[in-house]
Structure formats: C-alpha cells, structure tokens
Design a protein around this motif. Structure first.
Motif, PDB file in Angstrom:
ATOM      1  N   TRP A 514       0.948  -1.216   0.158  1.00 50.26           N
ATOM      2  CA  TRP A 514      -0.178   0.077   0.157  1.00 50.26           C
ATOM      3  C   TRP A 514       1.259   1.223  -0.079  1.00 50.26           C
ATOM      4  O   TRP A 514       0.725   2.439  -0.139  1.00 50.26           O
ATOM      5  CB  TRP A 514      -0.513   0.307   1.077  1.00 50.26           C
ATOM      6  N   LEU A 515       2.169   1.307   0.161  1.00 52.77           N
ATOM      7  CA  LEU A 515       2.385   1.928  -0.060  1.00 52.77           C
ATOM      8  C   LEU A 515       3.957   2.393  -1.641  1.00 52.77           C
ATOM      9  O   LEU A 515       3.499   1.633  -2.222  1.00 52.77           O
ATOM     10  CB  LEU A 515       4.213   2.239   0.656  1.00 52.77           C
ATOM     11  N   GLN A 516       4.278   3.896  -1.861  1.00 51.92           N
ATOM     12  CA  GLN A 516       4.451   4.087  -3.066  1.00 51.92           C
ATOM     13  C   GLN A 516       5.637   3.442  -3.832  1.00 51.92           C
ATOM     14  O   GLN A 516       6.581   2.957  -4.006  1.00 51.92           O
ATOM     15  CB  GLN A 516       4.744   5.417  -3.256  1.00 51.92           C
ATOM     16  N   ILE A 517       6.824   3.256  -1.699  1.00 55.58           N
ATOM     17  CA  ILE A 517       7.816   2.767  -2.331  1.00 55.58           C
ATOM     18  C   ILE A 517       7.707   0.926  -2.088  1.00 55.58           C
ATOM     19  O   ILE A 517       9.082  -0.079  -1.794  1.00 55.58           O
ATOM     20  CB  ILE A 517       8.785   2.085  -0.787  1.00 55.58           C
ATOM     21  N   GLY A 518       6.679   0.472  -2.460  1.00 51.03           N
ATOM     22  CA  GLY A 518       5.886  -0.810  -3.157  1.00 51.03           C
ATOM     23  C   GLY A 518       6.687  -1.926  -4.014  1.00 51.03           C
ATOM     24  O   GLY A 518       6.745  -1.148  -5.334  1.00 51.03           O
ATOM     25  N   PHE A 519       7.003  -2.566  -4.317  1.00 54.97           N
ATOM     26  CA  PHE A 519       7.310  -3.480  -5.187  1.00 54.97           C
ATOM     27  C   PHE A 519       6.522  -3.571  -6.215  1.00 54.97           C
ATOM     28  O   PHE A 519       4.997  -4.033  -6.174  1.00 54.97           O
ATOM     29  CB  PHE A 519       8.541  -4.724  -4.632  1.00 54.97           C
ATOM     30  N   GLU A 520       6.618  -2.811  -7.857  1.00 52.16           N
ATOM     31  CA  GLU A 520       5.485  -3.008  -8.373  1.00 52.16           C
ATOM     32  C   GLU A 520       5.230  -4.218  -8.776  1.00 52.16           C
ATOM     33  O   GLU A 520       4.102  -4.921  -9.128  1.00 52.16           O
ATOM     34  CB  GLU A 520       5.763  -2.186  -9.614  1.00 52.16           C
ATOM     35  N   HIS A 521       5.726  -4.986  -9.478  1.00 53.47           N
ATOM     36  CA  HIS A 521       5.194  -6.361  -9.608  1.00 53.47           C
ATOM     37  C   HIS A 521       5.424  -7.330  -8.422  1.00 53.47           C
ATOM     38  O   HIS A 521       4.332  -8.631  -9.199  1.00 53.47           O
ATOM     39  CB  HIS A 521       6.792  -6.850 -10.366  1.00 53.47           C
ATOM     40  N   LEU A 522       4.658  -6.873  -7.530  1.00 51.27           N
ATOM     41  CA  LEU A 522       4.622  -8.102  -6.036  1.00 51.27           C
ATOM     42  C   LEU A 522       3.224  -6.823  -5.559  1.00 51.27           C
ATOM     43  O   LEU A 522       2.839  -8.418  -5.206  1.00 51.27           O
ATOM     44  CB  LEU A 522       5.479  -7.890  -4.895  1.00 51.27           C
ATOM     45  N   ARG A 523       2.540  -5.914  -6.224  1.00 53.50           N
ATOM     46  CA  ARG A 523       2.050  -5.693  -5.329  1.00 53.50           C
ATOM     47  C   ARG A 523      -0.472  -5.409  -5.991  1.00 53.50           C
ATOM     48  O   ARG A 523      -0.164  -5.808  -4.955  1.00 53.50           O
ATOM     49  CB  ARG A 523       1.603  -3.835  -5.821  1.00 53.50           C
ATOM     50  N   PRO A 524       0.501  -6.476  -7.656  1.00 53.80           N
ATOM     51  CA  PRO A 524      -1.129  -7.200  -8.194  1.00 53.80           C
ATOM     52  C   PRO A 524      -1.108  -7.947  -7.069  1.00 53.80           C
ATOM     53  O   PRO A 524      -3.043  -7.968  -7.177  1.00 53.80           O
ATOM     54  CB  PRO A 524      -0.593  -7.420  -9.503  1.00 53.80           C
ATOM     55  N   PHE A 525      -0.357  -8.650  -6.519  1.00 49.45           N
ATOM     56  CA  PHE A 525      -1.242  -9.763  -5.911  1.00 49.45           C
ATOM     57  C   PHE A 525      -2.178  -9.331  -4.371  1.00 49.45           C
ATOM     58  O   PHE A 525      -3.137 -10.226  -3.998  1.00 49.45           O
ATOM     59  CB  PHE A 525      -0.328 -10.646  -5.449  1.00 49.45           C
ATOM     60  N   TRP A 526      -1.521  -8.220  -4.111  1.00 54.91           N
ATOM     61  CA  TRP A 526      -2.293  -7.512  -2.758  1.00 54.91           C
ATOM     62  C   TRP A 526      -3.815  -6.563  -3.465  1.00 54.91           C
ATOM     63  O   TRP A 526      -4.707  -6.743  -3.058  1.00 54.91           O
ATOM     64  CB  TRP A 526      -1.322  -6.702  -2.352  1.00 54.91           C
ATOM     65  N   THR A 527      -3.211  -6.099  -4.473  1.00 60.59           N
ATOM     66  CA  THR A 527      -5.060  -5.515  -5.162  1.00 60.59           C
ATOM     67  C   THR A 527      -5.787  -5.876  -5.345  1.00 60.59           C
ATOM     68  O   THR A 527      -6.394  -5.066  -6.176  1.00 60.59           O
ATOM     69  CB  THR A 527      -3.853  -4.121  -6.555  1.00 60.59           C
ATOM     70  N   THR A 528      -5.160  -6.924  -5.498  1.00 61.73           N
ATOM     71  CA  THR A 528      -6.432  -7.455  -6.242  1.00 61.73           C
ATOM     72  C   THR A 528      -7.355  -8.117  -5.344  1.00 61.73           C
ATOM     73  O   THR A 528      -8.550  -8.241  -5.999  1.00 61.73           O
ATOM     74  CB  THR A 528      -6.257  -9.611  -6.502  1.00 61.73           C
ATOM     75  N   TYR A 529      -7.185  -7.512  -4.451  1.00 61.94           N
ATOM     76  CA  TYR A 529      -8.519  -7.762  -3.093  1.00 61.94           C
ATOM     77  C   TYR A 529      -9.094  -6.691  -2.724  1.00 61.94           C
ATOM     78  O   TYR A 529      -9.553  -6.131  -1.908  1.00 61.94           O
ATOM     79  CB  TYR A 529      -7.948  -8.639  -2.039  1.00 61.94           C
ATOM     80  N   VAL A 530      -8.373  -5.368  -3.142  1.00 66.79           N
ATOM     81  CA  VAL A 530      -8.780  -4.044  -2.498  1.00 66.79           C
ATOM     82  C   VAL A 530     -10.280  -3.538  -3.410  1.00 66.79           C
ATOM     83  O   VAL A 530     -10.421  -4.388  -4.800  1.00 66.79           O
ATOM     84  CB  VAL A 530      -7.594  -2.977  -3.429  1.00 66.79           C
ATOM     85  N   ASN A 531     -10.897  -3.207  -2.935  1.00 67.55           N
ATOM     86  CA  ASN A 531     -12.436  -2.771  -2.863  1.00 67.55           C
ATOM     87  C   ASN A 531     -12.317  -1.279  -4.071  1.00 67.55           C
ATOM     88  O   ASN A 531     -13.047  -0.311  -3.377  1.00 67.55           O
ATOM     89  CB  ASN A 531     -13.202  -3.016  -2.307  1.00 67.55           C
ATOM     90  N   TYR A 532     -11.882  -1.378  -5.382  1.00 66.36           N
ATOM     91  CA  TYR A 532     -11.289   0.072  -6.056  1.00 66.36           C
ATOM     92  C   TYR A 532     -13.270   1.085  -6.052  1.00 66.36           C
ATOM     93  O   TYR A 532     -13.192   1.599  -6.358  1.00 66.36           O
ATOM     94  CB  TYR A 532     -11.018  -0.271  -6.854  1.00 66.36           C
ATOM     95  N   SER A 533     -13.956  -0.581  -6.214  1.00 67.18           N
ATOM     96  CA  SER A 533     -15.710   0.554  -7.217  1.00 67.18           C
ATOM     97  C   SER A 533     -15.711   1.025  -5.360  1.00 67.18           C
ATOM     98  O   SER A 533     -17.002   2.067  -5.343  1.00 67.18           O
ATOM     99  CB  SER A 533     -16.380  -0.925  -7.888  1.00 67.18           C
ATOM    100  N   ASN A 534     -15.676   0.855  -4.388  1.00 65.37           N
ATOM    101  CA  ASN A 534     -16.012   1.748  -3.200  1.00 65.37           C
ATOM    102  C   ASN A 534     -15.528   2.798  -3.148  1.00 65.37           C
ATOM    103  O   ASN A 534     -14.817   3.423  -3.351  1.00 65.37           O
ATOM    104  CB  ASN A 534     -15.113   0.751  -1.862  1.00 65.37           C
ATOM    105  N   ASP A 535     -16.730   4.136  -2.623  1.00 62.69           N
ATOM    106  CA  ASP A 535     -16.597   5.234  -2.597  1.00 62.69           C
ATOM    107  C   ASP A 535     -15.867   5.906  -2.250  1.00 62.69           C
ATOM    108  O   ASP A 535     -14.646   7.153  -2.476  1.00 62.69           O
ATOM    109  CB  ASP A 535     -18.220   5.859  -2.667  1.00 62.69           C
ATOM    110  N   PHE A 536     -15.414   5.213  -1.309  1.00 64.88           N
ATOM    111  CA  PHE A 536     -14.754   6.225  -0.144  1.00 64.88           C
ATOM    112  C   PHE A 536     -13.004   5.842  -0.469  1.00 64.88           C
ATOM    113  O   PHE A 536     -12.440   6.376  -0.427  1.00 64.88           O
ATOM    114  CB  PHE A 536     -14.555   5.909   0.929  1.00 64.88           C
ATOM    115  N   VAL A 537     -12.771   4.356  -0.847  1.00 63.67           N
ATOM    116  CA  VAL A 537     -11.608   3.833  -1.683  1.00 63.67           C
ATOM    117  C   VAL A 537     -11.466   5.015  -2.696  1.00 63.67           C
ATOM    118  O   VAL A 537     -10.344   5.521  -2.683  1.00 63.67           O
ATOM    119  CB  VAL A 537     -11.637   2.621  -2.018  1.00 63.67           C
ATOM    120  N   ARG A 538     -12.481   4.798  -3.668  1.00 62.48           N
ATOM    121  CA  ARG A 538     -11.605   5.492  -4.931  1.00 62.48           C
ATOM    122  C   ARG A 538     -11.471   7.146  -5.285  1.00 62.48           C
ATOM    123  O   ARG A 538     -11.744   7.855  -5.619  1.00 62.48           O
ATOM    124  CB  ARG A 538     -13.206   5.874  -5.830  1.00 62.48           C
TER     125      ARG A 538
END
Length: 545
Positions: A514-538
C-alpha cells in the motif's frame, strides 16, 4: 642450382650454378641405403629446392656480388630462411619491452607507497576527470602526485556513494513508517461516517450471531491492526480463497483512534457469509494496567521512545556499518514495535477465553488458498504452529537463527540460548490456546522484557519477535513452508511462481504493497483484493501518486 650424388652414394651436394658455393651437403652413413630410402630423400629435396631457389634469387637481386664470402651470404639468407626480420627492429622491440616492464614496476611501487601514506593536507581535487587531465598537462604532475589525486578522488566518491545509500535507506524508513495520504483520508472519512450514519454503527456481528464468536466448530482468525485498508484485504482474500467461507469468523482488534473507522468499513462492506467482529483495545476488560504493566513501561520508556523516534543516523557509526546492516537496524526500529497492538498476540488465551484454537494473521498478508486444513494439523501438544525461517535458499529471509536476533555477548543470553537454534516467523501462526493456558509463556515474555529494560535494551534487536522466540521456546511445532511465504516486502527478486503457489504471502519488510515504495511486480497480488469500486476508496485516490 645443381644436385650431385657421389658415386659411393655416401653424400649428396647442392651447389649454385657457378659451382663454387656449396649450399647444402648431406653425408650418409657408410651403411647400405635402400632405393626406397633414396627415393624418399630425393622427393623431399625436390619439394624444398624451389623455396631455396627463390630465396637465393632474392639475395642475388639485393646484391650478391657485394658478398665476397659464404659468411656474407649466410647473414643475408639465414634470417629469411628462419622467417626473421632485420636485427635492428628486433632489438628495438626488446628494448621497448624492457622499458615498459620497468615503467609498470615503478608505477606499482608508487601506487603502493601512496596507498600507505597520508594524503597531503590541502590537496585540491578536480571536479571531473577532464579537469584532472587538464591540470596534469598544465602543472606537469609527477606520477606520485597523480596517484595521490586519484586516490583522494576515489575515496571522496566512495564516501559520497555511502552517504547517498544511507540517506536513501533513511528516506525509505521514513516512508515505511508514515501513513499514506490515501489511507489517512480513508480513515477520516469512515470515522466521520461512523458519527453520521447509523448503518455504519450497527452491531458487529448482529445479535443472533454472537454465540458464533465462541463456537469452536468455526474457524477463528485474529487480526490486530490499525490499517483499515490492509485489514479489508486480509479478510476479503481469506473469504474468497476459502472452500468453507460460512465457517470463517474474523476477530479484528484495533486501537481506540481507529475503532470507529474500522467498524464503519466492515459494517458498510460485509463479507457474507463470513462473520466479522471489530473490537478496540479499550473494549477488553482484561487489558488493564495491572495485567500489562511491562508493556506500558516499554511504551513510555524514554530510551525506547528515543530509540524508535530519535535521530537514527546520529547514533549510528556509519563508517563501521554496511548498508545492509543499517537497513536491518532501521527495520527493527519501526515505531509499530512499541505499539500495544503488536504485543497483543501474547495475550490471546486471556482475550479469547472460550476459544481452543485460532489462526493469528498480520495485516500485511494475503491469503491465496483455503486455510481450513490448518485446523486439522496436529501440533503434538505444542502451542505455536509456525514456519521455520532457517531452512531455505533465501539468505535475507530464510536463514534466520537466534544469533540474528540476540546479543550473545550478554551473559544472560549466552547462558540460556543457543545461537544456532532455528528461528520461526510471525505473520501466520496456529495457536492452540487450550495448550497455551497450561504454560507460563506470558510470564516468561514479561520477565525477559524486564531484563532487557534493566540491561538498557542491549539483549536483542528491539521488536516483538525476539522476546517471543524466548517465551515460546520448546512450544513451537514447525509447519510446511508452503503455508507461509515471507519476504515480499524485503526484496524484488522474489520468485513469482513460488508466490503463486503459497497459501499465505507475507509482505514483511518496509516495502508494503500500500506504499509507493512497494515493489510494482508484487503489488498486484495485494491490489487484487482492494475494493476500488467503493466510494471511499475511489474518493481517497488509494495508491495514486
């Protein structure tokens, strides 16, 4: 050119056409020579004669008439027969090689002298290599002065590189310890929603499901965190990966300031059919000052607060420290380690008195496989089912022994611990609370924390794992490493195929997803479960720069 064979067959003579120079004479032994041998000899000579003729012609063209003897012709013809050039060129080459070797030897001698001597005071260093070359031409530097300038420039460059590396590590440490703007925004909006939206304040779980919270036929997970977004990923990934999501119960523990926002999130975003309970540390009757006095002392100790929040570079001897060692020390100085939330796992038997077995998860993990089989693992009377971290190819993550965490020059540590004992990992642990209640693990934990305070924090690298390694000593049952893969927050060279196969992946380290210093190629395993459709997240622009 003539070939003459004596009547006795004992000699063969090759002579020039004028007959007075014998170019070659072959004497044959007095023994009998067969015609076959003679034939072969003549055949070889017939092959060589044209070459001899050509060389002789060349000599003649160059002035054979000036040669008054056979010695003159030999000096002319000999080098050509041997493929040599004029002697003067050879001697020049030999002289140059000798001079070159001597120059190199002298230069090495000067370099060795400069290496052991002190750099002269006031030596002005050029800013670039081109400036160095220019100054050499203008000032006619000798070799020793040039060597001193070269050494001083390289040492200056090395210092600048080291300082830059340490500054980079410090900036990364501050980035890892900070709260991203998007996550802070999310927490504020959800806290506000808790105060203004009755639905965000609804009871979790609903009253009819309260008995499930102490029902041991369900699979109980415990998560202690103040990161709302991270908690949502852990819960969502566990439910979506489960073959029996209706048997999942999550017990989420957070601090008082985050409680309203955490409650709002799970009240407004249910993970049906799983059950979620959210509680703040202030809502546990057992968590009183009388029961956790040592942790209160740790949190308020001036030396500890300075250790975690002070000037890390000022206190570090960078000249004797490698960047890797410094990075490891910074990781151990994460302020989260003096938070009560990170020590809560040591009180699980008291916080959940009616439960027999729980799986404790850190907030920087992602569940990728059904974890139901964890409840079927026989711990053989042990308390803690954990992955050992001393058996693996990864030197940074999977080569940890007690020597990596403890100061074995301290007499108490040297007396009670073995430096070669295998360490284990927090992050995904199976705790048998029934077996735990029969031990003195909590008392041992408190006792060693007190000893470390008395020793001015010199017994181990601060954090929650070292005292736990002591407290759980003899109470750990190793589980298969495929259940828990570590190191995704440490290094970018993590094997992707291994990540895909692991049941739980752990972003332990500074580079959280969740940090900008996170490794880009490993981040998708985590962001897969982020609810980007949620109004607060968006609206909070999570993970946007």
């Amino acid at each position: 050119m003539q070939l003459h064979v004596s009547p006795s067959m004992r000699s063969i003579t090759i002579s020039s056409n004028n007959g007075f120079i014998d170019l070659m004479k072959i004497k044959v032994a007095a023994r009998h020579i067969s015609y076959r041998t003679l034939f072969h000899t003549i055949l070889i000579l017939a092959f060589l004669l044209p070459f001899v003729f050509i060389l002789t012609a060349l000599v003649t063209l160059e002035g054979v008439n000036k040669c008054s003897s056979f010695d003159c012709l030999g000096r002319r013809l000999g080098p050509r027969l041997l493929g040599r050039v004029d002697d003067s060129g050879i001697w020049c080459f030999v002289v140059l090689m000798v001079v070159r070797q001597r120059l190199v030897k002298d230069f090495y001698k000067i370099l060795n002298q400069v290496n052991v001597e002190e750099i002269p005071d006031g030596l002005k260093l050029p800013d670039s290599f081109s400036q160095l070359v220019s100054e050499m031409k203008n000032n006619q530097y000798d070799a020793k002065t040039f060597a001193f300038m070269l050494r001083a420039m390289m040492e200056k460059l090395e210092r600048e590189i080291r300082e830059s590396k340490f500054s980079e590590l410090m900036n990364k440490h501050f980035a890892a310890s900070s709260i991203p703007k998007g996550i802070h925004c999310l927490s504020l909006h959800l806290t506000d929603e808790y105060s203004s939206n009755a639905h965000a304040r609804r009871q979790l779980p609903s009253p009819e499901l309260l008995p499930v919270l102490s029902n041991n036929s369900y699979h109980h997970f415990v998560l202690s965190t103040d990161n709302i977004l991270a908690a949502s990923v852990v819960v969502t990934s566990a439910v979506q990966s489960s073959l029996e999501p209706d048997k999942i119960v999550f017990h989420i523990i957070t601090d008082k300031k985050t409680y309203a926002g955490m409650h709002s999130w799970f009240a407004l975003n249910p993970v049906f059919p799983a059950i979620v309970e959210v509680k703040g540390v202030h809502q546990f009757d057992w968590l009183t000052r009388e029961n956790v006095p040592v942790l209160e002392a740790v949190e308020n100790h001036n030396g500890i607060r300075d250790y975690y929040h002070g000037n890390h570079i000022a206190r570090a001897n960078l000249s004797d420290t490698t960047p890797r060692t410094f990075a490891s020390k910074l990781q151990a100085r994460s302020p989260k380690y003096i938070s009560l939330l990170n020590h809560l796992r040591i009180y699980l038997p008291e916080l959940f008195p009616n439960l027999d077995k729980v799986v404790f998860l850190d907030d920087d993990v992602v569940i990728q496989r059904d974890l139901s089989p964890l409840w079927e693992i026989d711990l053989w009377g042990k308390v803690n089912g954990a992955v050992e971290t001393c058996k693996g190819e990864d030197e940074w993550v999977m080569s940890k022994h007690f020597r990596n965490y403890f100061n074995f020059s301290h007499p108490l540590i040297a007396k009670h611990l073995d430096p070669d004992e295998c360490a284990w990992a927090y992050g995904m642990n199976i705790f048998d609370l029934h077996a735990w209640r029969k031990t003195n693990i909590r008392e041992t934990y408190h006792s060693w924390l007190k000893e470390n305070l008395k020793s001015n924090l010199t017994m181990w690298k601060l954090g929650t794992l070292p005292p736990a390694l002591i407290a759980f000593k003899g109470h750990v049952h190793p589980i298969d490493p495929s259940w828990h893969m570590l190191g995704l927050g440490y290094q970018s060279k993590t094997n992707i195929e291994n990540v895909k196969r692991a049941a739980v992946i752990h972003y332990n380290g500074q580079s959280k997803p969740w940090l900008q210093i996170g490794f880009e190629h490993l981040r998708p395993f985590w962001t897969t479960y982020v609810n980007y459709s949620n109004d607060f997240v968006r609206n909070c622009h999570i993970l946007e720069s």
